[in-house]
Motif scaffolding. Structure first.
Motif, PDB file in Angstrom:
ATOM      1  N   HIS A  93       0.732  -1.165   0.047  1.00  0.00           N
ATOM      2  CA  HIS A  93       0.068  -0.031   0.185  1.00  0.00           C
ATOM      3  C   HIS A  93       0.777   1.110   0.151  1.00  0.00           C
ATOM      4  CE1 HIS A  93      -4.175  -1.580   0.827  1.00  0.00           C
ATOM      5  NE2 HIS A  93      -3.426  -2.610   1.241  1.00  0.00           N
ATOM      6  N   SER A  94       2.046   1.119   0.717  1.00  0.00           N
ATOM      7  CA  SER A  94       2.638   2.488   0.993  1.00  0.00           C
ATOM      8  C   SER A  94       3.810   2.647  -0.164  1.00  0.00           C
ATOM      9  CB  SER A  94       3.500   2.261   2.216  1.00  0.00           C
ATOM     10  OG  SER A  94       2.811   2.410   3.516  1.00  0.00           O
ATOM     11  N   GLU A  95       4.069   1.624  -0.691  1.00  0.00           N
ATOM     12  CA  GLU A  95       4.915   1.512  -2.025  1.00  0.00           C
ATOM     13  C   GLU A  95       4.217   1.981  -3.134  1.00  0.00           C
ATOM     14  OE1 GLU A  95       7.597  -1.336  -4.868  1.00  0.00           O
ATOM     15  OE2 GLU A  95       6.414  -2.179  -3.269  1.00  0.00           O
ATOM     16  N   ALA A 141      -3.960   4.071  -4.033  1.00  0.00           N
ATOM     17  CA  ALA A 141      -3.248   2.961  -3.878  1.00  0.00           C
ATOM     18  C   ALA A 141      -4.003   1.693  -3.242  1.00  0.00           C
ATOM     19  CB  ALA A 141      -1.971   3.577  -3.094  1.00  0.00           C
ATOM     20  N   ASP A 142      -4.685   2.120  -2.359  1.00  0.00           N
ATOM     21  CA  ASP A 142      -5.491   0.985  -1.450  1.00  0.00           C
ATOM     22  C   ASP A 142      -6.426   0.220  -2.568  1.00  0.00           C
ATOM     23  OD1 ASP A 142      -4.267   1.856   0.856  1.00  0.00           O
ATOM     24  OD2 ASP A 142      -6.238   3.035   1.278  1.00  0.00           O
ATOM     25  N   ILE A 143      -7.038   1.029  -3.201  1.00  0.00           N
ATOM     26  CA  ILE A 143      -8.173   0.426  -4.409  1.00  0.00           C
ATOM     27  C   ILE A 143      -7.224  -0.416  -5.247  1.00  0.00           C
ATOM     28  CG2 ILE A 143      -9.953   0.858  -5.918  1.00  0.00           C
ATOM     29  CD1 ILE A 143     -10.412   3.497  -4.087  1.00  0.00           C
ATOM     30  N   LEU A 144      -6.309   0.544  -6.128  1.00  0.00           N
ATOM     31  CA  LEU A 144      -5.924   0.030  -7.228  1.00  0.00           C
ATOM     32  C   LEU A 144      -5.190  -1.407  -6.798  1.00  0.00           C
ATOM     33  CD1 LEU A 144      -5.064   3.289  -9.018  1.00  0.00           C
ATOM     34  CD2 LEU A 144      -7.025   1.631  -9.682  1.00  0.00           C
ATOM     35  N   ASP A 149     -13.285  -4.575  -9.404  1.00  0.00           N
ATOM     36  CA  ASP A 149     -14.405  -3.954 -10.427  1.00  0.00           C
ATOM     37  C   ASP A 149     -15.267  -2.836  -9.772  1.00  0.00           C
ATOM     38  OD1 ASP A 149     -14.370  -6.278 -12.504  1.00  0.00           O
ATOM     39  OD2 ASP A 149     -14.190  -7.319 -10.667  1.00  0.00           O
ATOM     40  N   PHE A 150     -15.501  -2.943  -8.452  1.00  0.00           N
ATOM     41  CA  PHE A 150     -16.378  -1.986  -7.622  1.00  0.00           C
ATOM     42  C   PHE A 150     -15.815  -1.723  -6.259  1.00  0.00           C
ATOM     43  CE2 PHE A 150     -19.398  -4.604 -10.339  1.00  0.00           C
ATOM     44  CZ  PHE A 150     -19.689  -3.962 -11.195  1.00  0.00           C
ATOM     45  N   VAL A 151     -16.092  -0.343  -6.082  1.00  0.00           N
ATOM     46  CA  VAL A 151     -15.906   0.364  -4.763  1.00  0.00           C
ATOM     47  C   VAL A 151     -17.097   0.823  -4.201  1.00  0.00           C
ATOM     48  CG1 VAL A 151     -14.392   1.895  -3.545  1.00  0.00           C
ATOM     49  CG2 VAL A 151     -13.479   1.045  -5.636  1.00  0.00           C
ATOM     50  N   PRO A 152     -17.568   0.086  -3.058  1.00  0.00           N
ATOM     51  CA  PRO A 152     -18.890   0.525  -2.646  1.00  0.00           C
ATOM     52  C   PRO A 152     -18.528   1.588  -1.543  1.00  0.00           C
ATOM     53  CG  PRO A 152     -17.956  -1.249  -1.364  1.00  0.00           C
ATOM     54  CD  PRO A 152     -16.970  -1.258  -2.455  1.00  0.00           C
ATOM     55  N   VAL A 153     -19.377   2.690  -2.207  1.00  0.00           N
ATOM     56  CA  VAL A 153     -19.253   4.042  -1.311  1.00  0.00           C
ATOM     57  C   VAL A 153     -20.587   4.950  -1.321  1.00  0.00           C
ATOM     58  CG1 VAL A 153     -16.816   4.646  -1.893  1.00  0.00           C
ATOM     59  CG2 VAL A 153     -18.381   5.297  -3.409  1.00  0.00           C
ATOM     60  N   GLY A 154     -20.609   5.832  -0.219  1.00  0.00           N
ATOM     61  CA  GLY A 154     -21.665   6.704  -0.344  1.00  0.00           C
ATOM     62  C   GLY A 154     -21.648   7.901  -1.192  1.00  0.00           C
ATOM     63  N   SER A 159     -16.129  11.151  -5.264  1.00  0.00           N
ATOM     64  CA  SER A 159     -15.076  12.102  -6.027  1.00  0.00           C
ATOM     65  C   SER A 159     -13.724  11.330  -5.387  1.00  0.00           C
ATOM     66  CB  SER A 159     -15.001  13.370  -4.955  1.00  0.00           C
ATOM     67  OG  SER A 159     -14.595  13.351  -3.699  1.00  0.00           O
ATOM     68  N   HIS A 160     -13.622  10.593  -4.367  1.00  0.00           N
ATOM     69  CA  HIS A 160     -12.267   9.611  -4.311  1.00  0.00           C
ATOM     70  C   HIS A 160     -12.080   8.943  -5.061  1.00  0.00           C
ATOM     71  CE1 HIS A 160     -11.353  11.640  -0.027  1.00  0.00           C
ATOM     72  NE2 HIS A 160     -12.529  11.848  -0.010  1.00  0.00           N
ATOM     73  N   VAL A 161     -13.324   8.025  -5.611  1.00  0.00           N
ATOM     74  CA  VAL A 161     -13.130   6.937  -6.426  1.00  0.00           C
ATOM     75  C   VAL A 161     -12.809   7.800  -7.812  1.00  0.00           C
ATOM     76  CG1 VAL A 161     -14.307   4.944  -7.488  1.00  0.00           C
ATOM     77  CG2 VAL A 161     -14.920   5.639  -5.218  1.00  0.00           C
ATOM     78  N   GLU A 162     -13.536   8.994  -8.157  1.00  0.00           N
ATOM     79  CA  GLU A 162     -13.147   9.326  -9.486  1.00  0.00           C
ATOM     80  C   GLU A 162     -11.712   9.771  -9.509  1.00  0.00           C
ATOM     81  OE1 GLU A 162     -13.041  10.566 -13.152  1.00  0.00           O
ATOM     82  OE2 GLU A 162     -14.905   9.523 -12.362  1.00  0.00           O
ATOM     83  N   LEU A 163     -10.932  10.232  -8.231  1.00  0.00           N
ATOM     84  CA  LEU A 163      -9.500  10.459  -8.369  1.00  0.00           C
ATOM     85  C   LEU A 163      -8.833   9.211  -8.700  1.00  0.00           C
ATOM     86  CD1 LEU A 163      -7.231  12.393  -7.746  1.00  0.00           C
ATOM     87  CD2 LEU A 163      -7.279  11.797  -5.391  1.00  0.00           C
TER      88      LEU A 163
END
Length: 359
Positions: A93-95, A141-144, A149-154, A159-163
């Motif tokens: 994650h940090s790398e 980084a956490d996500i990618l 395929d999906f990130v569940p968010v409110g 905007s974080h997923v769009e970034l």
């Protein structure tokens, strides 16, 4: 192809702030428990993220992470159906965050809505730090790392997923190797973008762009009528004893129109009514509407009904949590196994990333 491999992947995480409350449960965990039945889910405890705002007074992040793990398991996350781990146990994650920082424009981070919002809300803290400015990039980084395929968010986290999608797009543009459609077909390369860069050239999508999975998040007021939040001190704990839940709910604010017992009220403008809508049965709701609007019931009686409904929801959670709490070694093993699986996946991604960059 095994069932697990054939499932589409989902990734989400939660900061460790100690024991969770009903707002955390309905805002995320309630949906996660259902997602694990349909998707290959990775759920992590974001202990590094906790330091972005609490670096000066982190408390015992390890102990808080343990409490959140117990609440994950108590809520119904099943280590046989999903992967549960701590962020700090997966150094990739940090790398990846560091590598992303080399090419991400500052303007992308400064325009994230929560950047200025949290600075306003947390004025007592010095948040003029590299870590706080860059926490959305760490989220990317956490996500990618896990190519979900999906990130569940409110709605407030879209905007974080769009970034994250923009970061993936820029990475692929900078480091994705260009190949002809003929080569792609010969390789049966399913990681290629469908969009063409030019008429005869395609770009290899090393980091696929995840999609938002909007999750329903019902209105859940705290005891004072504001959004349920630890910072407001208005929460109902996810595993609080029944007597404490009833005592707290007796103090909850109600419809201001009901000054006297004989004054009629409206559950649609009452915070207690909002809790009923989330936790109570249709039969109870019918009694609430009729009784409140006709003033045939008092607020104390209504609060007793909502306490019954809340306790019916959290009692199984309390029982499951107690089961795991009595077996600390089992919880340690669950987190270790989850971290190992997460590291294996994350490292396979980093092998591709390092090769693409030329490291």
């Amino acid at each position: 192809m095994t069932e697990q491999l054939s499932k589409r992947r989902v990734l989400s995480g939660m900061r460790p702030t100690g024991r969770l409350h009903l707002g955390n449960y309905m805002g995320a965990l309630y949906n996660w428990v259902r997602l694990q039945e349909q998707y290959d889910c990775y759920f992590f405890i974001a202990d590094i993220h906790a330091l972005t705002t609490d670096y000066a007074n982190p408390g015992n992040v390890g102990a808080k992470s343990r409490e959140v793990a117990l609440d994950f398991l108590g809520a119904g996350l099943d280590p046989e159906r999903c992967t549960i781990f701590k962020q700090s146990d997966v150094p990739q994650h940090s790398e990846l965050n560091t590598l992303f920082g080399m090419f991400t424009p500052l303007g992308w981070l400064e325009r994230v809505p929560t950047y200025k919002d949290q600075q306003e809300q947390l004025r007592e803290k010095d948040l003029a730090t590299f870590g706080f400015l860059g926490y959305p990039l760490l989220q990317s980084a956490d996500i990618l790392l896990y190519k979900p395929d999906f990130v569940p968010v409110g709605q407030d986290q879209v905007s974080h997923v769009e970034l994250t999608r923009e970061v993936a797009r820029r990475f692929n543009q900078l480091y994705g190797s260009a190949v002809t459609p003929e080569v792609a077909a010969a390789e049966s390369d399913k990681e290629l973008m469908k969009a063409e860069i030019s008429e005869n050239v395609l770009e290899r999508q090393i980091l696929p762009e995840p999609k938002v999975l909007l999750t329903p998040s019902p209105k859940l007021p705290g005891l004072d009528g504001r959004k349920m939040s630890k910072s407001y001190g208005n929460t109902l704990g996810l595993t609080e004893p029944a007597d404490d839940v009833r005592k707290k709910l007796r103090t909850m604010v109600t419809d201001p129109a009901r000054v006297r017992r004989t004054d009629p009220g409206d559950p649609d403008v009452c915070p207690v009514g909002d809790l009923h809508k989330v936790f109570s049965t249709p039969e109870t709701m019918a009694k609430v509407y009729e009784g409140c609007r006709s003033a045939s019931i008092g607020c104390i009686e209504c609060k007793g009904w909502v306490a019954d409904s809340v306790l019916r929801e959290i009692e199984p959670i309390r029982e499951r949590r107690a089961h795991y709490e009595a077996q600390p070694q089992l919880v340690t093993e669950i987190l270790a196994a989850g971290a190992q699986k997460a590291r294996n996946f994350a490292e396979s991604t980093m092998v591709e990333v390092r090769k693409a960059i030329g490291l």
